[in-house]
Design an enzyme around this catalytic site. Structure first.
Site, mmCIF file in Angstrom:
data_model
loop_
_atom_site.group_PDB
_atom_site.id
_atom_site.type_symbol
_atom_site.label_atom_id
_atom_site.label_comp_id
_atom_site.label_asym_id
_atom_site.label_seq_id
_atom_site.Cartn_x
_atom_site.Cartn_y
_atom_site.Cartn_z
ATOM 1 N N ASN A 9 -26.058 74.719 53.422
ATOM 2 C CA ASN A 9 -27.309 74.521 52.693
ATOM 3 C C ASN A 9 -28.458 74.880 53.635
ATOM 4 O O ASN A 9 -28.786 74.109 54.536
ATOM 5 C CB ASN A 9 -27.409 73.053 52.240
ATOM 6 C CG ASN A 9 -28.751 72.727 51.608
ATOM 7 O OD1 ASN A 9 -29.545 73.635 51.305
ATOM 8 N ND2 ASN A 9 -29.008 71.442 51.407
ATOM 9 N N TRP A 10 -29.023 76.046 53.401
ATOM 10 C CA TRP A 10 -30.086 76.515 54.305
ATOM 11 C C TRP A 10 -31.391 75.752 54.109
ATOM 12 O O TRP A 10 -32.306 75.875 54.910
ATOM 13 C CB TRP A 10 -30.340 78.014 54.081
ATOM 14 C CG TRP A 10 -29.224 78.911 54.493
ATOM 15 C CD1 TRP A 10 -27.996 78.556 54.982
ATOM 16 C CD2 TRP A 10 -29.237 80.345 54.473
ATOM 17 N NE1 TRP A 10 -27.247 79.669 55.261
ATOM 18 C CE2 TRP A 10 -27.984 80.784 54.951
ATOM 19 C CE3 TRP A 10 -30.177 81.301 54.076
ATOM 20 C CZ2 TRP A 10 -27.660 82.142 55.062
ATOM 21 C CZ3 TRP A 10 -29.856 82.645 54.178
ATOM 22 C CH2 TRP A 10 -28.612 83.059 54.670
ATOM 23 N N LYS A 11 -31.499 75.027 53.014
ATOM 24 C CA LYS A 11 -32.753 74.336 52.666
ATOM 25 C C LYS A 11 -33.894 75.370 52.655
ATOM 26 O O LYS A 11 -33.654 76.512 52.281
ATOM 27 C CB LYS A 11 -32.992 73.153 53.615
ATOM 28 C CG LYS A 11 -31.753 72.237 53.679
ATOM 29 C CD LYS A 11 -31.983 70.922 54.343
ATOM 30 C CE LYS A 11 -30.689 70.114 54.290
ATOM 31 N NZ LYS A 11 -30.826 68.771 54.869
ATOM 32 N N HIS A 99 -29.304 66.943 45.309
ATOM 33 C CA HIS A 99 -29.446 66.733 46.752
ATOM 34 C C HIS A 99 -30.468 65.615 46.993
ATOM 35 O O HIS A 99 -31.450 65.501 46.257
ATOM 36 C CB HIS A 99 -29.884 68.028 47.449
ATOM 37 C CG HIS A 99 -29.788 67.926 48.938
ATOM 38 N ND1 HIS A 99 -30.751 67.317 49.700
ATOM 39 C CD2 HIS A 99 -28.819 68.328 49.799
ATOM 40 C CE1 HIS A 99 -30.382 67.355 50.978
ATOM 41 N NE2 HIS A 99 -29.215 67.963 51.061
ATOM 42 N N GLU A 101 -32.796 65.306 48.974
ATOM 43 C CA GLU A 101 -34.182 65.762 49.146
ATOM 44 C C GLU A 101 -34.829 66.059 47.792
ATOM 45 O O GLU A 101 -36.040 65.888 47.627
ATOM 46 C CB GLU A 101 -34.216 66.975 50.095
ATOM 47 C CG GLU A 101 -33.926 66.527 51.530
ATOM 48 C CD GLU A 101 -33.259 67.560 52.414
ATOM 49 O OE1 GLU A 101 -33.295 68.768 52.089
ATOM 50 O OE2 GLU A 101 -32.690 67.160 53.446
ATOM 51 N N GLU A 171 -23.253 62.627 50.929
ATOM 52 C CA GLU A 171 -24.208 62.790 52.018
ATOM 53 C C GLU A 171 -25.017 61.507 52.190
ATOM 54 O O GLU A 171 -25.994 61.294 51.464
ATOM 55 C CB GLU A 171 -25.172 63.947 51.725
ATOM 56 C CG GLU A 171 -24.510 65.295 51.593
ATOM 57 C CD GLU A 171 -25.476 66.443 51.881
ATOM 58 O OE1 GLU A 171 -25.116 67.321 52.664
ATOM 59 O OE2 GLU A 171 -26.600 66.433 51.341
ATOM 60 N N GLY A 177 -29.896 65.320 58.920
ATOM 61 C CA GLY A 177 -30.907 65.836 59.830
ATOM 62 C C GLY A 177 -31.282 64.873 60.946
ATOM 63 O O GLY A 177 -32.245 65.097 61.667
ATOM 64 N N SER A 218 -25.360 65.852 59.378
ATOM 65 C CA SER A 218 -25.220 66.101 60.821
ATOM 66 C C SER A 218 -23.829 66.601 61.213
ATOM 67 O O SER A 218 -23.320 66.272 62.290
ATOM 68 C CB SER A 218 -25.596 64.858 61.628
ATOM 69 O OG SER A 218 -26.969 64.518 61.415
ATOM 70 N N GLY A 239 -26.234 71.399 56.845
ATOM 71 C CA GLY A 239 -27.629 71.820 56.873
ATOM 72 C C GLY A 239 -27.913 72.593 58.150
ATOM 73 O O GLY A 239 -27.635 73.782 58.258
ATOM 74 N N GLY A 240 -28.455 71.905 59.137
ATOM 75 C CA GLY A 240 -28.918 72.536 60.375
ATOM 76 C C GLY A 240 -27.940 73.508 61.009
ATOM 77 O O GLY A 240 -28.328 74.630 61.397
HETATM 78 P P1 13P Z 1 -27.827 68.365 58.224
HETATM 79 O O1 13P Z 1 -26.485 69.022 58.436
HETATM 80 O O2 13P Z 1 -28.954 69.137 58.834
HETATM 81 O O3 13P Z 1 -27.795 66.917 58.617
HETATM 82 O O4 13P Z 1 -28.100 68.403 56.636
HETATM 83 C C1 13P Z 1 -27.152 67.892 55.768
HETATM 84 C C2 13P Z 1 -27.541 68.256 54.381
HETATM 85 O O5 13P Z 1 -28.437 67.694 53.798
HETATM 86 C C3 13P Z 1 -26.799 69.352 53.727
HETATM 87 O O6 13P Z 1 -27.084 69.412 52.371
#
Ligand code: 13P
Length: 255
Positions: A9-11, A99, A101, A171, A177, A218, A239-240
């Site tokens: 997930n590149w966000k 998600h 967010e 999640e 994050g 994470s 994510g990251g």
């Molecule tokens: P991180 O891997 O950056 O913690 O993000 C997780 C996430 O929200 C993936 O959708």
């Protein structure tokens, strides 16, 4: 029988030129054995999807792709929204729904998440339903009940055939994050007792046994193996670490 899924997930990162560069690097870092081991999927911003499609099609890459959100509506006067038919036409195989967010910053509730899951299925796009508790709920030890309730509401009205194809990503919000990863046992507890058990209750064991359940929060090359060892965890939503081709390739290889 549940093929592992590693989804990035590149966000809100990478413009379309950066997207092309990242997918090229990822394709260079992965080989046939990696794609045998796991399904590899990237979820870029909407503005990147056409470029990713062109690259994946042109070079016949084994990397799948999808979007981070979908409108509950088919078409019409919904300024700023992107529909299921548009995503399907671009070759998206997956879309995130719910998600944390989106739930937090865009006030998405369980009813809207349910509508988005249905919108995805209506266009043969596999929803990746995101669920998970915040820190307060975790501290009060209500994480299993809370997450089970999110699952129950999000799958309302789905057929067993749809639930088999569904992907659910657990999640925990406190692990996103933050560098604070859930322990493998904590992740397994919720993926098993809140996600798969709830689907087994609502449908049946055989159906629930086919649903892929991911962990997200994470995930890094140094912690993915322990998480993926767990009985009810079939992959990771990253994510990251999905923004660096080498790290993401390592996740595919180690997961
Ligand atoms: P991180 O891997 O950056 O913690 O993000 C997780 C996430 O929200 C993936 O959708």
């Amino acid at each position: 029988e549940r093929k592992p899924l590693i989804a990035g997930n590149w966000k809100m990162n990478n413009n379309h030129l950066e997207a092309i560069a990242l997918v090229q690097k990822l394709a260079f870092a992965l080989d046939a054995a990696d794609y045998d081991r796991a399904e590899v999927v990237v979820l870029p911003p909407f503005t990147d999807l056409r470029s990713v499609q062109t690259l994946v099609d042109g070079d016949k890459l084994s990397i799948g792709y999808g979007a981070q959100d979908i409108s509950r509506h088919e078409k019409g006067a919904y300024t700023g929204e992107v529909s299921g038919p548009m995503l399907a036409k671009l070759g998206c195989s997956y879309v995130l729904a719910g998600h944390s967010e989106r739930r937090e910053y865009h006030a998405e509730d369980d009813a809207l998440v349910n509508a988005k899951v249905k919108a995805a299925f209506a266009h043969a796009i596999t929803p990746i339903l995101c669920v998970g508790e915040g820190l307060e709920v975790r501290k009060a030890s209500n994480h299993v009940a809370h997450t089970a309730e999110q699952v129950r509401k999000a799958v309302d009205g789905l057929t067993a055939e749809q639930v088999e194809r569904l992907v659910v990503a657990y999640e925990p919000v406190w692990a996103i994050g933050t560098g604070e990863v859930a322990t493998p046992d904590d992740a397994q507890e919720v993926c098993g007792a809140a996600v798969r058990s709830t689907l087994a209750d609502l449908y049946d064991e055989a159906t629930a046994a086919r649903t892929r359940v991911l962990y997200g929060g994470s995930v890094k090359p140094d912690n993915i193996a322990g998480i993926m060892d767990m009985a009810d965890i079939d992959g990771a939503l990253v994510g990251g670490a999905s923004l660096k081709a080498d790290d993401f390739a390592k996740l595919v290889r180690l997961g």
